[in-house]
Each structure stands twice: as structure tokens, then as C-alpha cells.
Design a protein around this motif. Sequence first.
Motif, PDB file in Angstrom:
ATOM      1  N   THR A   1       0.842  -1.192   0.000  1.00  0.00           N
ATOM      2  CA  THR A   1       0.000   0.000   0.000  1.00  0.00           C
ATOM      3  C   THR A   1       0.879   1.244   0.000  1.00  0.00           C
ATOM      4  O   THR A   1       1.826   1.326   0.789  1.00  0.00           O
ATOM      5  CB  THR A   1      -0.911   0.010   1.245  1.00  0.00           C
ATOM      6  OG1 THR A   1      -1.745  -1.145   1.213  1.00  0.00           O
ATOM      7  CG2 THR A   1      -1.767   1.251   1.298  1.00  0.00           C
TER       8      THR A   1
ATOM      9  N   GLU B   1      -4.871  -6.821  -9.747  1.00  0.00           N
ATOM     10  CA  GLU B   1      -5.902  -6.210  -8.916  1.00  0.00           C
ATOM     11  C   GLU B   1      -5.259  -5.119  -8.070  1.00  0.00           C
ATOM     12  O   GLU B   1      -4.258  -5.356  -7.388  1.00  0.00           O
ATOM     13  CB  GLU B   1      -6.549  -7.258  -8.019  1.00  0.00           C
ATOM     14  CG  GLU B   1      -7.664  -6.734  -7.157  1.00  0.00           C
ATOM     15  CD  GLU B   1      -8.332  -7.828  -6.340  1.00  0.00           C
ATOM     16  OE1 GLU B   1      -9.326  -7.503  -5.659  1.00  0.00           O
ATOM     17  OE2 GLU B   1      -7.872  -8.982  -6.359  1.00  0.00           O
TER      18      GLU B   1
ATOM     19  N   ASN C   1     -12.181  -1.271  -6.588  1.00  0.00           N
ATOM     20  CA  ASN C   1     -11.376  -2.484  -6.638  1.00  0.00           C
ATOM     21  C   ASN C   1     -11.162  -2.780  -8.116  1.00  0.00           C
ATOM     22  O   ASN C   1     -12.045  -3.288  -8.793  1.00  0.00           O
ATOM     23  CB  ASN C   1     -12.068  -3.638  -5.919  1.00  0.00           C
ATOM     24  CG  ASN C   1     -11.160  -4.824  -5.763  1.00  0.00           C
ATOM     25  OD1 ASN C   1      -9.943  -4.685  -5.730  1.00  0.00           O
ATOM     26  ND2 ASN C   1     -11.740  -5.991  -5.669  1.00  0.00           N
TER      27      ASN C   1
ATOM     28  N   THR D   1      -3.233   0.163  -3.467  1.00  0.00           N
ATOM     29  CA  THR D   1      -2.748  -1.077  -2.881  1.00  0.00           C
ATOM     30  C   THR D   1      -2.732  -2.150  -3.955  1.00  0.00           C
ATOM     31  O   THR D   1      -3.766  -2.416  -4.571  1.00  0.00           O
ATOM     32  CB  THR D   1      -3.665  -1.530  -1.723  1.00  0.00           C
ATOM     33  OG1 THR D   1      -3.716  -0.510  -0.733  1.00  0.00           O
ATOM     34  CG2 THR D   1      -3.153  -2.825  -1.100  1.00  0.00           C
TER      35      THR D   1
ATOM     36  N   VAL E   1      -3.117  -5.700  -4.795  1.00  0.00           N
ATOM     37  CA  VAL E   1      -3.699  -6.893  -4.181  1.00  0.00           C
ATOM     38  C   VAL E   1      -3.093  -8.139  -4.815  1.00  0.00           C
ATOM     39  O   VAL E   1      -2.730  -9.086  -4.124  1.00  0.00           O
ATOM     40  CB  VAL E   1      -5.239  -6.884  -4.321  1.00  0.00           C
ATOM     41  CG1 VAL E   1      -5.854  -8.140  -3.726  1.00  0.00           C
ATOM     42  CG2 VAL E   1      -5.821  -5.632  -3.674  1.00  0.00           C
ATOM     43  N   GLN E   2      -2.985  -8.135  -6.152  1.00  0.00           N
ATOM     44  CA  GLN E   2      -2.345  -9.241  -6.868  1.00  0.00           C
ATOM     45  C   GLN E   2      -1.863  -8.755  -8.218  1.00  0.00           C
ATOM     46  O   GLN E   2      -2.339  -7.752  -8.726  1.00  0.00           O
ATOM     47  CB  GLN E   2      -3.309 -10.416  -7.051  1.00  0.00           C
ATOM     48  CG  GLN E   2      -4.472 -10.129  -7.990  1.00  0.00           C
ATOM     49  CD  GLN E   2      -5.265 -11.375  -8.327  1.00  0.00           C
ATOM     50  OE1 GLN E   2      -4.705 -12.424  -8.585  1.00  0.00           O
ATOM     51  NE2 GLN E   2      -6.584 -11.257  -8.316  1.00  0.00           N
TER      52      GLN E   2
END
Length: 148
Positions: free
Chosen positions: A32, A71, A87, A127, A129-130
Motif C-alpha cells: 500500500t 488487482e 477495486n 494497494t 492486491v495481486q
Amino acid sequence: MGLDKGPFVEGVSVSVDDPYGGTDSINLNNGTVDVLILEVCVKDPEKTQVSIDSMAQIAVENGATGPTTFEVLYEVLANGVTLGSINDLMDYEAVVANSGQHNNFPNFPLLDENPIAGINTYILRCTEVQGPSVFVGSRSLTATVFTV
């Protein structure tokens, strides 16, 4: 002449030539990062609304052809509280053979109807995520302060 009581605008932006690790790009490194911070002074919060506009260039690079999934959680915060988030989950196929590069530009307008008296801090936060290598390139955060 008195002070103009109309809306005023505060903003910060960064323009990046090479979003894939170039000067001023940010590597999210599966973490993040607060990519921009903007402070706005509000004198009379009961009569004030703050319109927030934000944008970030999300640059993904996997170094190969074929499908890739990434993501990124894209958030705008006001004084430490999330005003809104996206998201950004996407599957993509590299456009240029063997580069594996893709750009996405999440953005959305928000309205802070409850600013506090004094300095309000707005943060654009991303952030990872993946995904493979995810960078933040050019980005902007703008606040327009209205008296209602």
C-alpha cells in the motif's frame, strides 16, 4: 473589495514519462502506498462541501505474452477515513508482443459533505492486491471547495 466567497480549487499532480519504473513512478511492490496527499483549509464546515477529483495511471508489466490478471485497490481518504474506493480487478492480454504491458486509469469524483474546521487532509492511496509488477505513473488529486 472584499474576499471572493466563490469556490476555490487546490490540487497536486505528477506527470510521468515512463510509468514502468521511470522517474517519479511508484512501484507498489505488493503493498500500500499513499501516492498523493492534499491539504485543504476549511473555515466554516457547516456551510462547506469539498468535491474531490482523482486519477492514477496504473501500469502493469509481466514481461511475457498471454493473459495476465492484476488487482489494485484505489482509495480516496479524508482525514484518515475512506470516502470511496474502486477495486480494479482486470484480466488483460498484452497488446505489444513480448512486452506484457498494460495501462489503466481509475478515477472517480467524490463529495466530502462533512469536512472539519481547519486543515482537511485528502489522500490518494493505491494497494496492489495481486499481479505481476504494478506501478503508479501519472496521477492527480484536486479539491474544489464550495460554500453552500
